[in-house]
Design an enzyme around this catalytic site. Structure first.
Site, PDB file in Angstrom:
ATOM      1  N   HIS A  28       3.340   6.676  -6.914  1.00  0.00           N
ATOM      2  CA  HIS A  28       2.629   7.889  -7.339  1.00  0.00           C
ATOM      3  C   HIS A  28       3.573   9.089  -7.247  1.00  0.00           C
ATOM      4  O   HIS A  28       3.568   9.970  -8.103  1.00  0.00           O
ATOM      5  CB  HIS A  28       1.414   8.083  -6.418  1.00  0.00           C
ATOM      6  CG  HIS A  28       0.270   8.848  -7.015  1.00  0.00           C
ATOM      7  ND1 HIS A  28      -0.887   9.077  -6.326  1.00  0.00           N
ATOM      8  CD2 HIS A  28       0.093   9.435  -8.217  1.00  0.00           C
ATOM      9  CE1 HIS A  28      -1.720   9.774  -7.088  1.00  0.00           C
ATOM     10  NE2 HIS A  28      -1.148  10.001  -8.242  1.00  0.00           N
ATOM     11  N   HIS A  46       1.587   4.385  -2.913  1.00  0.00           N
ATOM     12  CA  HIS A  46       1.671   5.845  -2.771  1.00  0.00           C
ATOM     13  C   HIS A  46       3.057   6.310  -3.240  1.00  0.00           C
ATOM     14  O   HIS A  46       3.191   7.338  -3.895  1.00  0.00           O
ATOM     15  CB  HIS A  46       1.507   6.258  -1.312  1.00  0.00           C
ATOM     16  CG  HIS A  46       0.100   6.212  -0.790  1.00  0.00           C
ATOM     17  ND1 HIS A  46      -0.939   6.839  -1.410  1.00  0.00           N
ATOM     18  CD2 HIS A  46      -0.431   5.629   0.318  1.00  0.00           C
ATOM     19  CE1 HIS A  46      -2.054   6.648  -0.704  1.00  0.00           C
ATOM     20  NE2 HIS A  46      -1.766   5.906   0.346  1.00  0.00           N
ATOM     21  N   HIS A  92       0.831  -1.207   0.000  1.00  0.00           N
ATOM     22  CA  HIS A  92       0.000   0.000   0.000  1.00  0.00           C
ATOM     23  C   HIS A  92       0.869   1.262   0.000  1.00  0.00           C
ATOM     24  O   HIS A  92       0.722   2.127  -0.869  1.00  0.00           O
ATOM     25  CB  HIS A  92      -0.910  -0.031   1.237  1.00  0.00           C
ATOM     26  CG  HIS A  92      -1.821   1.150   1.364  1.00  0.00           C
ATOM     27  ND1 HIS A  92      -3.156   1.081   1.071  1.00  0.00           N
ATOM     28  CD2 HIS A  92      -1.591   2.432   1.756  1.00  0.00           C
ATOM     29  CE1 HIS A  92      -3.717   2.260   1.265  1.00  0.00           C
ATOM     30  NE2 HIS A  92      -2.789   3.104   1.691  1.00  0.00           N
ATOM     31  N   GLU A  93       1.768   1.346   0.951  1.00  0.00           N
ATOM     32  CA  GLU A  93       2.596   2.552   1.046  1.00  0.00           C
ATOM     33  C   GLU A  93       3.514   2.685  -0.165  1.00  0.00           C
ATOM     34  O   GLU A  93       3.794   3.785  -0.631  1.00  0.00           O
ATOM     35  CB  GLU A  93       3.416   2.557   2.348  1.00  0.00           C
ATOM     36  CG  GLU A  93       2.576   2.588   3.623  1.00  0.00           C
ATOM     37  CD  GLU A  93       1.503   3.664   3.632  1.00  0.00           C
ATOM     38  OE1 GLU A  93       1.700   4.721   2.997  1.00  0.00           O
ATOM     39  OE2 GLU A  93       0.450   3.445   4.273  1.00  0.00           O
TER      40      GLU A  93
HETATM   41 ZN   LIG Z   1      -3.057   5.184   1.910  1.00  0.00          ZN
END
Ligand SMILES: [Zn+2]
Length: 674
Positions: free
Chosen positions: A471, A468, A464-465
């Site tokens: 991105h 990010h 998940h991290e």
């Molecule tokens: Zn998040």
């Protein structure tokens, strides 16, 4: 010489001392003010370049110093740093207010905005202009003097009310203690939870026994495991009635007043409701869209939720002869049922998820999808020896990003996991300035006898991290305030959540989920079990999330002037989503800090919204192959690299070919009625 005030690329951690921060902040705020003055004092007519772009690139040194400082305050803090933060934060918000209230500056911004149709701006420039203009207009810059005055009054009142709301919730949480002296009252609790309760009793000055409080680490295990139903009831009612006792800590009046002031503020600015105001800067755009989104999901999840509830009722009846399932039974019997159905134990999975293997796995996934190469380097300064540093390259060996990874808990690091950056990405004077991205987590550390072995939740958190992180790393925009994760709030979790999906796929797990001693790849039946247990009671969970989203909209999507009774209003908002019998003693709104204290007002729906997006996006990968280059490239080109340069729905449609649909989520969550 203050190292923060001489130009730096990578943060010069070894040279920075705590005493450098305050003077660096003060000086860079002054310089940023001078840059703003230079814009307003310019005698040339306002243009996009001399006003909007100049404003965008002002205060860059202040931004760099702020990111170094606040990242340290989260990942490697101490009392001194916290004290500096207390001193600096008001100065920074004052500086921010001085910009949005600067009338001369707004006059120039508005002059550019008013001629935007004739300026032949790029899409990104248009977005930037819009964003800058709204940062003033949404704070009242266009209002007459008396209305401006009223707006300031409302803002001051709201700030105070939110503070009081939060203080009351905290005081209510701290006030309650359940002191147990008979060990049998703790029957069912795991040893660890019992020990923690005994320690808590000692630390609070009790001579003996166990203490249970309304703090999550204490409350949750008790509700999940304690056999004593009467005590679960007592604790549940205490938890559910925070701010609802008609005493000095009661929040009912605060709730009503906050809702009404927000409505008035929105009206002043020309919006129908507070939700209309908030959603203007969200992918969902309007309250109508949020409502139809929530109601569509509700209609589709409800049958599953009712089925699951019936199953839970039958299970509780069979196990303990429970006739009427109550709110304080839900965690307890759900946990028991889950154990019976799956018997999935973290210890069975952990040997397959050695931290180093998982990191290499997520790098491999990024390589397969986006041709990225990660090279660990030792010539970059770090703020703690545990931090790992990587240089990230594309297939042609072009430098893409710096990546800091900081995985284990330490004193001085706050809890949780997050992505952040030490430097964002932008383009100027023909140069594409590349970002410095960081992931900070609190994963199980290694011990003398064992390496760091992650639980499955930690594995998905890492992905998940890192999502990010991608991105941020792959950002390719001109303006820093539109770069990377600077997107609308309900769009920001797409890259992170979509990446979690690879953790459940055989093809991806085979790359890294290997037993740390034997090298054996994780057996597929374990993976299947993980998948199945991940959707356990998905219907009930969905209904719960929807009920919070609907409650949020019930306060903010309408004219609240005539609401007089908080509990009656809330019951009405919950009527389509409640499964358990009502408890007149409890009230959710009086402790709903997310929306009345934090920034989630008219935004609670975004949890589910993000799930719909990621499921729909991943369905595209599943259709074409989870490592399909074409789909991955589209995702990179239209989503990851674009940041907030365009309306997220436009970006999404360019990637997916259509607007997101709820079906993929329903299918993944097992909510489609067969
Ligand atoms: Zn998040």
């Amino acid at each position: 010489m203050n190292p923060l005030l001489s130009p730096f690329d990578t943060a010069p951690f070894s040279k920075i001392k705590n005493e450098h921060f305050k003077p660096a902040f003060l000086q860079s705020i002054e310089e940023a003010r001078a840059e703003i003055d230079a814009i307003t004092e310019n005698t040339d007519a306002p243009t996009f370049e001399n006003t909007i772009e100049a404003l965008e690139f002002s205060g860059q040194q202040l931004d760099r110093i702020s990111s170094v400082f606040f990242n340290l305050n989260s990942a490697e803090t101490n009392e001194e740093i916290q004290k500096i933060a207390q001193e600096i934060s008001p100065l920074l918000s004052e500086f921010g207010n001085d910009i949005t209230l600067n009338e001369a500056l707004f006059k120039r911004v508005k002059a550019v905005y008013d001629q935007k149709d004739n300026l032949e701006l790029t899409v990104e420039q248009n977005t930037l202009l819009d964003k800058k203009y709204k940062s003033f207009s949404r704070n009242g810059a266009n209002l007459s003097e008396d209305k401006k005055k009223r707006l300031r009054e409302i803002d001051a009142k709201l700030a105070k009310l939110k503070l009081t709301f939060g203080e009351n919730v905290l005081a209510e949480t701290n006030k309650y203690q359940l002191h147990l002296t008979d060990e049998s009252d703790l029957d069912g609790l795991p040893e660890g939870a019992k020990e923690a309760a005994a320690q808590l009793a000692t630390s609070k000055g009790k001579e003996d026994g166990w203490l249970i409080t309304l703090d999550y680490p204490s409350y949750i295990p008790f509700m999940k495991y304690a056999k004593n139903r009467a005590l679960r009831k007592e604790l549940s009612l205490a938890f559910g009635s925070k701010g609802f006792h008609n005493d000095e800590l009661d929040n009912q009046e605060n709730v009503l007043e906050i809702a009404k002031l927000r409505f008035e503020r929105a009206n002043l600015l020309g919006y129908k409701t507070h939700a209309d105001f908030v959603l203007e800067e969200r992918m969902a755009e309007t309250p109508e869209k949020v409502h139809s989104f929530l109601n569509e999901l509700l209609e589709k999840a409800k049958p599953a939720a009712e089925r699951e509830f019936k199953q839970l009722e039958d299970f509780a009846k069979k196990l303990d002869g429970i006739d009427r399932l109550e709110k304080w039974d839900s965690s307890y019997y759900s946990e028991k049922l889950k154990q019976e159905l799956f018997n999935l134990d973290d210890e069975k999975l952990k040997p397959y998820f050695k931290l180093e293997n998982v990191i290499n796995g997520v790098f491999k996934v990024a390589e397969n999808l986006f041709d990225l190469q990660f090279e660990e380097v030792n010539d970059i300064e770090k703020y703690h020896e545990e931090v790992k540093t990587f240089k990230v390259y594309d297939a042609d060996k072009n430098f893409i990003s710096l990546f800091y990874a900081d995985f284990h808990p330490r004193a001085g690091k706050r809890g949780g996991a997050w992505m952040t950056s030490f430097k964002s990405q932008w383009k100027r004077n023909g140069e594409n300035v590349r970002p410095h991205i960081s992931n900070v987590c609190n994963f199980t550390p290694s011990t003398k006898s064992k390496p760091s072995l992650l639980t499955f939740i930690e594995v998905t958190t890492l992905f998940h991290e890192f999502g990010h992180g991608l991105h941020g790393m792959l950002a390719n925009t001109t303006y820093p305030s539109l770069s990377g994760t600077s997107v609308f709030w309900d769009f920001v979790e797409l890259p992170s959540q979509v990446l979690e999906n690879w953790c459940y796929e055989k093809e991806a797990l085979e790359l890294f989920a290997k037993h740390y001693e034997t090298g054996e790849t994780i057996p597929m039946e374990l993976v299947e079990k993980i998948k199945e247990s991940a959707t356990f009671q998905e219907g009930i969970q969905t209904l719960r999330q929807l009920s919070f989203g609907l409650l949020d909209m019930s306060w903010h999507g309408i004219d609240p002037t005539n609401i007089t009774n908080v509990k009656t209003h809330e019951d009405e908002a919950f009527k389509d989503t409640s499964l358990y019998p009502d408890t007149p003693e409890t009230c959710m709104s009086t402790a709903f800090s997310h929306i009345f204290q934090g920034g989630y007002s008219s935004g609670y729906y975004s949890y589910k919204w993000a799930e719909v997006l990621d499921a729909d996006a991943f369905a595209y990968f599943k259709e074409e192959g989870i490592f399909n280059k074409e789909v991955a490239t589209k995702f990179k080109d239209h989503v990851l690299s674009q940041g907030g340069t365009e309306n997220p729905m436009v970006l999404y449609k360019r990637f997916r070919g259509a607007e997101p649909k709820v079906e993929a989520l329903l299918e993944r969550a097992g909510l489609l009625t067969s």
